[in-house]
Write a protein that holds these residues in place. Sequence first.
Motif, PDB file in Angstrom:
ATOM      1  N   GLU A 108      18.695  16.489 -12.767  1.00 32.52           N
ATOM      2  CA  GLU A 108      17.327  16.356 -12.453  1.00 32.52           C
ATOM      3  C   GLU A 108      16.525  15.275 -13.301  1.00 32.52           C
ATOM      4  O   GLU A 108      15.955  14.436 -12.772  1.00 32.52           O
ATOM      5  CB  GLU A 108      16.593  17.589 -12.839  1.00 32.52           C
ATOM      6  N   ARG A 109      17.154  15.007 -14.364  1.00 36.40           N
ATOM      7  CA  ARG A 109      16.258  13.833 -15.112  1.00 36.40           C
ATOM      8  C   ARG A 109      16.901  12.490 -14.774  1.00 36.40           C
ATOM      9  O   ARG A 109      16.076  11.667 -14.568  1.00 36.40           O
ATOM     10  CB  ARG A 109      16.807  14.012 -16.654  1.00 36.40           C
ATOM     11  N   SER A 110      18.173  12.505 -14.490  1.00 35.68           N
ATOM     12  CA  SER A 110      18.803  11.229 -13.714  1.00 35.68           C
ATOM     13  C   SER A 110      17.836  10.659 -12.571  1.00 35.68           C
ATOM     14  O   SER A 110      17.951   9.559 -12.400  1.00 35.68           O
ATOM     15  CB  SER A 110      20.447  11.480 -13.461  1.00 35.68           C
TER      16      SER A 110
ATOM     17  N   LEU B  49      13.473  10.302 -13.689  1.00 32.25           N
ATOM     18  CA  LEU B  49      12.994   9.440 -14.613  1.00 32.25           C
ATOM     19  C   LEU B  49      12.644   7.998 -13.838  1.00 32.25           C
ATOM     20  O   LEU B  49      11.651   7.465 -13.965  1.00 32.25           O
ATOM     21  CB  LEU B  49      14.072   9.253 -15.676  1.00 32.25           C
ATOM     22  N   PRO B  50      13.671   7.648 -13.000  1.00 26.31           N
ATOM     23  CA  PRO B  50      13.381   6.331 -12.101  1.00 26.31           C
ATOM     24  C   PRO B  50      12.196   6.486 -11.078  1.00 26.31           C
ATOM     25  O   PRO B  50      10.999   5.747 -10.883  1.00 26.31           O
ATOM     26  CB  PRO B  50      14.718   6.128 -11.450  1.00 26.31           C
TER      27      PRO B  50
ATOM     28  N   LEU C 151       0.712  -1.179  -0.026  1.00 29.50           N
ATOM     29  CA  LEU C 151      -0.039   0.101   0.095  1.00 29.50           C
ATOM     30  C   LEU C 151       0.870   1.282   0.056  1.00 29.50           C
ATOM     31  O   LEU C 151       0.450   2.223  -0.469  1.00 29.50           O
ATOM     32  CB  LEU C 151      -0.856  -0.131   1.239  1.00 29.50           C
ATOM     33  N   ALA C 152       1.924   1.247   0.546  1.00 29.57           N
ATOM     34  CA  ALA C 152       2.901   2.329   0.804  1.00 29.57           C
ATOM     35  C   ALA C 152       3.491   2.781  -0.434  1.00 29.57           C
ATOM     36  O   ALA C 152       3.760   3.673  -0.958  1.00 29.57           O
ATOM     37  CB  ALA C 152       3.995   1.986   1.667  1.00 29.57           C
ATOM     38  N   GLY C 153       3.446   1.749  -1.362  1.00 29.79           N
ATOM     39  CA  GLY C 153       4.171   1.863  -2.846  1.00 29.79           C
ATOM     40  C   GLY C 153       5.570   1.858  -2.784  1.00 29.79           C
ATOM     41  O   GLY C 153       6.230   1.603  -1.787  1.00 29.79           O
ATOM     42  N   PRO C 154       6.381   2.234  -3.896  1.00 33.08           N
ATOM     43  CA  PRO C 154       7.749   2.215  -4.082  1.00 33.08           C
ATOM     44  C   PRO C 154       8.288   3.192  -3.035  1.00 33.08           C
ATOM     45  O   PRO C 154       7.612   4.289  -2.915  1.00 33.08           O
ATOM     46  CB  PRO C 154       8.009   2.652  -5.404  1.00 33.08           C
ATOM     47  N   ASP C 155       9.597   2.808  -2.657  1.00 33.24           N
ATOM     48  CA  ASP C 155      10.169   3.565  -1.699  1.00 33.24           C
ATOM     49  C   ASP C 155      11.183   4.656  -2.405  1.00 33.24           C
ATOM     50  O   ASP C 155      12.131   4.411  -2.965  1.00 33.24           O
ATOM     51  CB  ASP C 155      11.178   2.652  -0.721  1.00 33.24           C
ATOM     52  N   PRO C 156      10.829   6.006  -2.238  1.00 34.08           N
ATOM     53  CA  PRO C 156      11.620   6.817  -3.245  1.00 34.08           C
ATOM     54  C   PRO C 156      12.768   7.167  -2.699  1.00 34.08           C
ATOM     55  O   PRO C 156      14.052   7.539  -3.517  1.00 34.08           O
ATOM     56  CB  PRO C 156      10.694   8.330  -2.826  1.00 34.08           C
ATOM     57  N   VAL C 157      13.088   6.894  -1.488  1.00 35.25           N
ATOM     58  CA  VAL C 157      14.610   7.104  -0.954  1.00 35.25           C
ATOM     59  C   VAL C 157      15.450   5.712  -1.332  1.00 35.25           C
ATOM     60  O   VAL C 157      16.520   6.076  -1.814  1.00 35.25           O
ATOM     61  CB  VAL C 157      14.674   6.919   0.681  1.00 35.25           C
ATOM     62  N   THR C 158      14.879   4.654  -1.583  1.00 36.69           N
ATOM     63  CA  THR C 158      15.798   3.510  -2.088  1.00 36.69           C
ATOM     64  C   THR C 158      15.976   3.818  -3.616  1.00 36.69           C
ATOM     65  O   THR C 158      17.235   3.430  -4.070  1.00 36.69           O
ATOM     66  CB  THR C 158      14.802   2.248  -2.034  1.00 36.69           C
ATOM     67  N   ILE C 159      14.892   4.277  -4.323  1.00 33.34           N
ATOM     68  CA  ILE C 159      15.043   4.727  -5.585  1.00 33.34           C
ATOM     69  C   ILE C 159      16.257   5.663  -6.169  1.00 33.34           C
ATOM     70  O   ILE C 159      17.149   5.605  -6.812  1.00 33.34           O
ATOM     71  CB  ILE C 159      13.827   5.119  -6.330  1.00 33.34           C
TER      72      ILE C 159
ATOM     73  N   ALA D 278       8.468   4.465 -11.328  1.00 32.14           N
ATOM     74  CA  ALA D 278       7.994   3.909 -10.493  1.00 32.14           C
ATOM     75  C   ALA D 278       6.513   4.316 -10.068  1.00 32.14           C
ATOM     76  O   ALA D 278       6.194   3.750  -9.027  1.00 32.14           O
ATOM     77  CB  ALA D 278       8.943   3.902  -9.245  1.00 32.14           C
ATOM     78  N   GLY D 279       6.132   5.310 -10.539  1.00 33.89           N
ATOM     79  CA  GLY D 279       4.691   5.707 -10.475  1.00 33.89           C
ATOM     80  C   GLY D 279       4.725   6.600  -9.217  1.00 33.89           C
ATOM     81  O   GLY D 279       3.745   7.221  -8.713  1.00 33.89           O
ATOM     82  N   LEU D 280       5.992   7.344  -8.816  1.00 32.65           N
ATOM     83  CA  LEU D 280       6.248   8.293  -7.792  1.00 32.65           C
ATOM     84  C   LEU D 280       5.989   9.705  -8.481  1.00 32.65           C
ATOM     85  O   LEU D 280       6.812  10.160  -9.325  1.00 32.65           O
ATOM     86  CB  LEU D 280       7.215   8.218  -6.954  1.00 32.65           C
ATOM     87  N   ASP D 281       5.068  10.554  -7.763  1.00 24.23           N
ATOM     88  CA  ASP D 281       4.900  12.064  -8.133  1.00 24.23           C
ATOM     89  C   ASP D 281       5.703  12.808  -6.928  1.00 24.23           C
ATOM     90  O   ASP D 281       5.573  13.005  -6.331  1.00 24.23           O
ATOM     91  CB  ASP D 281       3.565  12.357  -7.935  1.00 24.23           C
ATOM     92  N   ALA D 282       7.082  13.229  -7.723  1.00 19.34           N
ATOM     93  CA  ALA D 282       7.947  13.890  -6.752  1.00 19.34           C
ATOM     94  C   ALA D 282       8.649  15.043  -7.705  1.00 19.34           C
ATOM     95  O   ALA D 282       8.923  15.047  -8.888  1.00 19.34           O
ATOM     96  CB  ALA D 282       9.054  12.998  -6.616  1.00 19.34           C
ATOM     97  N   THR D 283       9.183  16.053  -6.862  1.00 20.60           N
ATOM     98  CA  THR D 283       9.825  16.997  -7.512  1.00 20.60           C
ATOM     99  C   THR D 283      11.147  16.939  -7.298  1.00 20.60           C
ATOM    100  O   THR D 283      11.691  16.560  -6.259  1.00 20.60           O
ATOM    101  CB  THR D 283       9.419  18.354  -7.061  1.00 20.60           C
TER     102      THR D 283
END
Length: 227
Positions: free
Chosen positions: A182-184, A187-188, A33-41, A192-197
């Motif tokens: 920023e692209r690097s 993009l990942p 439910l928490a989804g992909p982990d942005p820190v790990t990515i 992963a379906g994460l909406d992040a800036t």
Amino acid sequence: MKFLGKFAGALALIALFILAVFWGLGALVEHKLAGPDPVTIASGSLQGLREQNRLSAFAARYVAVSTSTQSQYGLTSKKTLIMPGNVEYRVDMAKLTARDVTWDAKTRTLGVTLPPIEVSPPQIDLTQIREYGEGGLLSAISDADAKLEAANRSAGQRELVRQAHEPVPMKLARDATRRAVERSFALPLSAAGLDATVKVRFADEAHDNSDVWDTTRSIAEVLGNRG
């Protein structure tokens, strides 16, 4: 009685096993439910950038014009040199660490602080060098030509370096590098379906009012707390 004791012990083990299964299923569901982990990515993206060593996202060509004069024995010799050179603007990504990357879960913003831009020494295009002027009689009786050429080349090198460090090309180099980094990272996260800036700045740049670096934890701290 011994049989009842063993039976009760077996029931207790079964109950513990069932509880462990339910706890594991609950943790798995919570993770899904928490989804992909942005820190790990972000940590994976960081490692990929570090492996590039020096990132060069911008290059420019400059032209230096220098004139030198030699006077001896009452005679004067003068020459002008036109010398083009190419310069690359790089960032040493090996210096980038997990402490330079932050994650703000509240605003879903990934902040990256890059090492300062490094400007390469000018690469002189020897095929395009042009020289004008005549040494005249002085060149025939002295080493004026060699001195003029050495003086012009030295002055041309300094002029190319000066042009390369002007505010406009330095800004263009920072902007190009910023977009590449920023692209690097973006993009990942997007894949992963994460909406992040993703916000990238350089260590030698001043902070603005929208910066988040002072209020968030680095991914090194986040990952350390998980250990």
